[in-house]
Design a protein around this motif. Structure first.
Motif, PDB file in Angstrom:
ATOM      1  N   HIS A 188      -6.864   3.208  -1.996  1.00 39.48           N
ATOM      2  CA  HIS A 188      -5.412   3.367  -1.910  1.00 39.48           C
ATOM      3  C   HIS A 188      -4.726   2.816  -3.159  1.00 39.48           C
ATOM      4  N   VAL A 234       0.258  -5.463   2.384  1.00 46.01           N
ATOM      5  CA  VAL A 234      -1.077  -5.945   2.706  1.00 46.01           C
ATOM      6  C   VAL A 234      -1.343  -7.202   1.868  1.00 46.01           C
ATOM      7  N   CYS A 259      -7.104  -7.588   2.208  1.00 46.17           N
ATOM      8  CA  CYS A 259      -7.003  -6.190   2.681  1.00 46.17           C
ATOM      9  C   CYS A 259      -7.294  -5.225   1.538  1.00 46.17           C
ATOM     10  N   ARG A 260      -6.859  -5.552   0.331  1.00 46.25           N
ATOM     11  CA  ARG A 260      -7.073  -4.658  -0.804  1.00 46.25           C
ATOM     12  C   ARG A 260      -8.564  -4.414  -1.047  1.00 46.25           C
ATOM     13  N   CYS A 310       0.849  -1.192   0.000  1.00 38.31           N
ATOM     14  CA  CYS A 310       0.000   0.000   0.000  1.00 38.31           C
ATOM     15  C   CYS A 310       0.893   1.253   0.000  1.00 38.31           C
ATOM     16  N   GLU A 311       0.830   2.049  -1.093  1.00 38.40           N
ATOM     17  CA  GLU A 311       1.666   3.253  -1.185  1.00 38.40           C
ATOM     18  C   GLU A 311       1.216   4.323  -0.206  1.00 38.40           C
ATOM     19  N   ASP A 312      -0.080   4.351   0.100  1.00 41.62           N
ATOM     20  CA  ASP A 312      -0.580   5.383   1.004  1.00 41.62           C
ATOM     21  C   ASP A 312      -0.192   5.101   2.452  1.00 41.62           C
ATOM     22  N   ASP A 313      -0.370   3.850   2.900  1.00 41.95           N
ATOM     23  CA  ASP A 313      -0.040   3.492   4.280  1.00 41.95           C
ATOM     24  C   ASP A 313       1.401   3.055   4.453  1.00 41.95           C
ATOM     25  N   HIS A 318      -8.712   0.092   2.412  1.00 43.72           N
ATOM     26  CA  HIS A 318      -7.705   0.232   1.352  1.00 43.72           C
ATOM     27  C   HIS A 318      -8.293   0.343  -0.047  1.00 43.72           C
ATOM     28  N   MET A 325      -2.052   0.562  -4.885  1.00 43.47           N
ATOM     29  CA  MET A 325      -1.378  -0.686  -4.556  1.00 43.47           C
ATOM     30  C   MET A 325      -0.336  -1.027  -5.626  1.00 43.47           C
TER      31      MET A 325
END
Length: 467
Positions: free
Chosen positions: A118, A105, A109-110, A98-101, A115, A120
């Motif tokens: 977000h 994952v 989760c995706r 995850c680039e945002d968090d 997410h 990926m």
């Protein structure tokens, strides 16, 4: 049922996580209460099942306690340590990043609401990109480390050099002050020796003077008795007293020649260590003053007659002692200031009179250049100085004093300013005799002051500065 299948049955199809407060709707599907309420946000009366789309009303929600207990037991059992490379929530392989968090994952989760929006990327691609970034950071850190080590090495060299300089400075100061202490001790011994010799010489002269005065007093007493007896004698005997008169005259002449020897004045060596190099500021000088020797020789080029005519012209129109505007040079009096500016400390310099004419030296405030009357030069207007010539000397004051005779003639005068003590003292540079001391609390900048009568000249001797 296997663990993965059980987990799938205990997972909400909306949040893709374990049920939280599960409820059943009319079609029999189960969801988290909070997830359903978020789905109701756009529906006021009824809503469709997120899985089968069968309509249901808000009143159809029934808590599923059995499912809640089962979910809770399964969650506690799944809280065992998660193997490396698996998602701690879903125990699925971590295949995405995850680039945002900024964390890996799993595929489940995706799909979760957390997410869904977000960005990926596959773990392999993300690892390559981050490895490149880490390598670049490592290169940057290596360069910075190298520069820091160079600076550290330079700083260590500077520190070593500084320590050596401090050590040398400490040694030099100790040596210089040791020499100074030795010099002061020798000077003290020399002055005490001179003072002792002067004391013995003066004691001897005072003793001789006292003996001669006692003899004179005894002779005067006898003469008084003799004169008293003669005054009672007859007319002829009274006229025969010439011999007694001659004795009286000789005694009186002797008495007038008996004087007490004056003690030799003490010259403090501390003045030498306050010596400062002084030269005049030609830009402040009266137009009649001329200079040479780099501002250390000053002469008043006006003759007494021409100066008198010029002075009479100025006296005809002058009123105040000072002008109201800032004056940058003397226009009315033959004066000049020194370049030095004193705001603190102790300072000593000497001035030599190159003739028998009158000059004045001392210190003054910077704002006295508009003064128009030489008779007003005094501490009252910010000038602390003395007049001197071959006839003697006197301090500048509002009430002029008679010039005391100086034997031998005063040729060179030392000026000693102690700013903090508020004193200006004048010494005879030849024998160290204290001539006069002004006392005042200084609150402004002070500068050396010089005044020259017509055709007079002075020299400021070069001195080794003690500053």
């Amino acid at each position: 049922m296997e663990a993965e299948d059980l987990r799938e049955e205990l997972t909400c199809s909306i949040c893709l996580d374990y049920f939280e407060d599960p409820v059943s709707i009319e079609c029999g599907h189960n969801f988290c209460r909070a997830c359903l309420r978020r789905s109701w946000a756009q529906s006021s009366c009824s809503f469709s099942c997120p899985e089968c789309r069968q309509p249901s009303g808000p009143g159809a929600l029934r808590p599923n306690w059995a499912l809640a207990r089962l979910t809770d037991r399964t969650r506690r059992r799944c809280q065992l340590p998660v193997p490396s490379g698996l998602c701690r929530h879903h125990r699925e392989p971590l295949r995405l990043f995850c680039e945002d968090d900024q964390r890996p994952v799993c595929l489940v989760c995706r799909e979760s609401q957390e997410h869904q929006a977000h960005v990926m990327a596959p773990v392999d691609e993300a690892s390559v990109s981050y490895r490149e970034k880490l390598l670049m950071s490592q290169c940057s850190l290596t360069a910075k480390m190298k520069k820091a080590m160079q600076l550290q090495e330079t700083e260590m060299k500077n520190t070593t050099k500084w320590k050596v300089q401090i050590k040398n400075q400490r040694t030099r100061i100790s040596t210089e002050f040791s020499k100074l202490h030795q010099f002061l001790a020798e000077e003290e011994l020399l002055f005490l020796q001179r003072l002792s010799e002067e004391e013995e010489e003066t004691k001897s002269k005072l003793k001789d003077n006292m003996l001669r005065l006692n003899e004179t007093i005894a002779s005067l007493k006898n003469l008084m008795l003799e004169v008293g007896e003669k005054s009672q004698a007859s007319t002829l005997e009274l006229l025969q007293v010439r011999q007694a008169q001659e004795r009286i005259i000789s005694i009186l002449i002797y008495v007038t020649t008996v004087v007490t020897h004056k003690l030799l004045p003490y010259l403090t060596s501390a003045l030498i260590f306050s010596a400062v190099a002084v030269s005049v500021a030609e830009v402040t000088a009266h137009p009649k003053l001329v200079f040479s020797q780099e501002g250390r020789y000053v002469k008043n080029a006006a003759s007494a007659s021409s100066w008198s005519a010029t002075w009479n012209y100025f006296v005809g129109w002058k009123n105040p002692l000072r002008t109201t505007d800032l004056v940058e040079r003397f226009q009315h009096l033959p004066c000049v200031l020194g370049k030095n500016v004193f705001t603190s400390g102790k300072h000593y310099w000497e001035v030599e009179n190159r003739g028998s004419l009158e000059i004045a030296v001392g210190v003054c405030q910077e704002d006295i250049m508009g003064i128009t009357d030489s008779s007003s030069m005094s501490p009252h207007v910010g000038i602390w100085a003395i007049y001197w010539s071959s006839a003697g000397y006197r301090p500048l004051s509002r009430h002029p004093l008679t010039l005391p005779r100086q034997e031998p003639v005063l040729h060179r005068v030392g000026v000693y300013l102690d700013y903090e003590a508020g004193s200006v003292s004048f010494y005879s540079a030849e024998d160290g005799l204290l001539l006069h001391t002004f006392s005042c609390s200084f609150v402004s900048r002070l500068r050396p002051f010089f005044w020259l009568s017509p055709s007079a000249s002075l020299v400021i001797p070069a001195m080794t500065s003690g500053k």
